[in-house]
Design a protein around this motif. Sequence first.
Motif, PDB file in Angstrom:
ATOM      1  N   TYR A  45       4.135  -0.524  -5.447  1.00  0.00           N
ATOM      2  CA  TYR A  45       3.197   0.251  -4.890  1.00  0.00           C
ATOM      3  C   TYR A  45       1.670  -0.104  -5.395  1.00  0.00           C
ATOM      4  O   TYR A  45       1.715   0.087  -6.676  1.00  0.00           O
ATOM      5  CB  TYR A  45       3.520   1.608  -4.632  1.00  0.00           C
ATOM      6  CG  TYR A  45       4.618   1.781  -3.797  1.00  0.00           C
ATOM      7  CD1 TYR A  45       4.711   1.345  -2.464  1.00  0.00           C
ATOM      8  CD2 TYR A  45       5.625   2.396  -4.320  1.00  0.00           C
ATOM      9  CE1 TYR A  45       5.746   1.631  -1.773  1.00  0.00           C
ATOM     10  CE2 TYR A  45       6.989   2.641  -3.761  1.00  0.00           C
ATOM     11  CZ  TYR A  45       7.004   2.126  -2.269  1.00  0.00           C
ATOM     12  OH  TYR A  45       8.106   2.289  -1.654  1.00  0.00           O
ATOM     13  N   ASP A  84       0.853  -1.320   0.103  1.00  0.00           N
ATOM     14  CA  ASP A  84       0.095  -0.149  -0.022  1.00  0.00           C
ATOM     15  C   ASP A  84       0.953   1.368   0.074  1.00  0.00           C
ATOM     16  O   ASP A  84       1.971   1.312   0.702  1.00  0.00           O
ATOM     17  CB  ASP A  84      -0.887  -0.062   1.222  1.00  0.00           C
ATOM     18  CG  ASP A  84      -1.856   1.103   1.477  1.00  0.00           C
ATOM     19  OD1 ASP A  84      -1.376   2.224   1.462  1.00  0.00           O
ATOM     20  OD2 ASP A  84      -2.951   0.751   1.463  1.00  0.00           O
ATOM     21  N   LYS A  85       0.963   2.085  -1.070  1.00  0.00           N
ATOM     22  CA  LYS A  85       1.786   3.285  -1.167  1.00  0.00           C
ATOM     23  C   LYS A  85       1.533   4.260   0.134  1.00  0.00           C
ATOM     24  O   LYS A  85       2.654   5.021   0.381  1.00  0.00           O
ATOM     25  CB  LYS A  85       1.548   3.869  -2.451  1.00  0.00           C
ATOM     26  CG  LYS A  85       0.370   4.660  -2.669  1.00  0.00           C
ATOM     27  CD  LYS A  85       0.416   5.319  -4.033  1.00  0.00           C
ATOM     28  CE  LYS A  85      -1.233   5.698  -4.308  1.00  0.00           C
ATOM     29  NZ  LYS A  85      -1.228   5.632  -5.885  1.00  0.00           N
ATOM     30  N   ILE A  86       0.466   4.285   0.826  1.00  0.00           N
ATOM     31  CA  ILE A  86       0.420   5.018   1.994  1.00  0.00           C
ATOM     32  C   ILE A  86       0.671   4.402   3.210  1.00  0.00           C
ATOM     33  O   ILE A  86       1.616   4.770   3.784  1.00  0.00           O
ATOM     34  CB  ILE A  86      -0.995   5.694   1.941  1.00  0.00           C
ATOM     35  CG1 ILE A  86      -1.274   6.400   0.766  1.00  0.00           C
ATOM     36  CG2 ILE A  86      -1.264   6.491   3.154  1.00  0.00           C
ATOM     37  CD1 ILE A  86      -2.903   6.763   0.601  1.00  0.00           C
ATOM     38  N   LYS A  87       0.363   3.330   3.493  1.00  0.00           N
ATOM     39  CA  LYS A  87       0.564   2.500   4.730  1.00  0.00           C
ATOM     40  C   LYS A  87       1.728   1.714   4.604  1.00  0.00           C
ATOM     41  O   LYS A  87       2.202   1.411   5.726  1.00  0.00           O
ATOM     42  CB  LYS A  87      -0.493   1.640   4.977  1.00  0.00           C
ATOM     43  CG  LYS A  87      -1.833   2.276   5.405  1.00  0.00           C
ATOM     44  CD  LYS A  87      -2.868   1.317   5.963  1.00  0.00           C
ATOM     45  CE  LYS A  87      -4.292   1.596   5.377  1.00  0.00           C
ATOM     46  NZ  LYS A  87      -5.156   0.620   5.534  1.00  0.00           N
ATOM     47  N   LYS A  88       2.538   1.291   3.657  1.00  0.00           N
ATOM     48  CA  LYS A  88       3.542   0.437   3.265  1.00  0.00           C
ATOM     49  C   LYS A  88       3.152  -0.903   3.915  1.00  0.00           C
ATOM     50  O   LYS A  88       4.113  -1.351   4.366  1.00  0.00           O
ATOM     51  CB  LYS A  88       4.720   1.159   4.000  1.00  0.00           C
ATOM     52  CG  LYS A  88       5.066   2.695   3.289  1.00  0.00           C
ATOM     53  CD  LYS A  88       5.160   2.914   1.993  1.00  0.00           C
ATOM     54  CE  LYS A  88       5.940   3.979   1.587  1.00  0.00           C
ATOM     55  NZ  LYS A  88       4.658   4.727   0.858  1.00  0.00           N
ATOM     56  N   LYS A  94      -6.383   4.907  -5.320  1.00  0.00           N
ATOM     57  CA  LYS A  94      -6.515   6.320  -4.824  1.00  0.00           C
ATOM     58  C   LYS A  94      -6.272   6.301  -3.270  1.00  0.00           C
ATOM     59  O   LYS A  94      -5.709   7.186  -2.583  1.00  0.00           O
ATOM     60  CB  LYS A  94      -8.018   6.875  -4.868  1.00  0.00           C
ATOM     61  CG  LYS A  94      -8.339   7.084  -6.450  1.00  0.00           C
ATOM     62  CD  LYS A  94      -9.693   7.570  -6.456  1.00  0.00           C
ATOM     63  CE  LYS A  94      -9.950   7.984  -8.068  1.00  0.00           C
ATOM     64  NZ  LYS A  94     -11.495   8.071  -8.128  1.00  0.00           N
ATOM     65  N   THR A  95      -6.522   5.074  -2.545  1.00  0.00           N
ATOM     66  CA  THR A  95      -6.385   5.076  -1.228  1.00  0.00           C
ATOM     67  C   THR A  95      -5.148   4.320  -0.807  1.00  0.00           C
ATOM     68  O   THR A  95      -4.823   4.010   0.230  1.00  0.00           O
ATOM     69  CB  THR A  95      -7.723   4.350  -0.512  1.00  0.00           C
ATOM     70  OG1 THR A  95      -7.577   3.023  -1.134  1.00  0.00           O
ATOM     71  CG2 THR A  95      -8.721   5.078  -0.682  1.00  0.00           C
ATOM     72  N   GLY A  96      -4.337   4.046  -2.021  1.00  0.00           N
ATOM     73  CA  GLY A  96      -2.991   3.514  -1.530  1.00  0.00           C
ATOM     74  C   GLY A  96      -2.772   1.980  -1.877  1.00  0.00           C
ATOM     75  O   GLY A  96      -1.807   1.579  -2.243  1.00  0.00           O
TER      76      GLY A  96
END
Length: 159
Positions: free
Chosen positions: A119, A68-72, A123-125
Amino acid sequence: DVIRLILMEHFQLKLVTLTKGTRNQQEKYLLYSSTLYIGNLSFYTTEEQIHELFSKCGDVKRIIMGLDKIKKTPCGFCFVEYYTRQEAEHAMRYINGTRLDDRIIRTDWDAGFKEDRQYGRGKTGGQVRDEYRTDYDAGRGGFGKIVQWQKANQQSMIY
């Protein structure tokens, strides 16, 4: 001048790998690739589990977990790279459609891993497919992200 031609072809191929390339070029890369895209993984499947399964078909060079590109955090896909095309072909033949961590996984050819492809593109990662999913899937984080957001908004309107 044969050497110059070969160098020029080599330079052009290198140039193409840095850009997206045409459909024809992508198809050529797929013909010689030893990299597989693995999809429909559980968010809880570990790199060790993937290695254990895919090493049955040959020596695994590396595994790149999809994040996930936001949470990793893992988001249900990975890339498995073998040392040879033949090993990757064995994995395509024998592992595609098998069960790992209680999920039927998909394998597909990949033209070769490039940095930042690990990733999710949603939109949300995470993955786009997990944003619009309306069914509950415990292995992929419950309901889709949009459904979760709608439910949270409904709850906040009630209170």
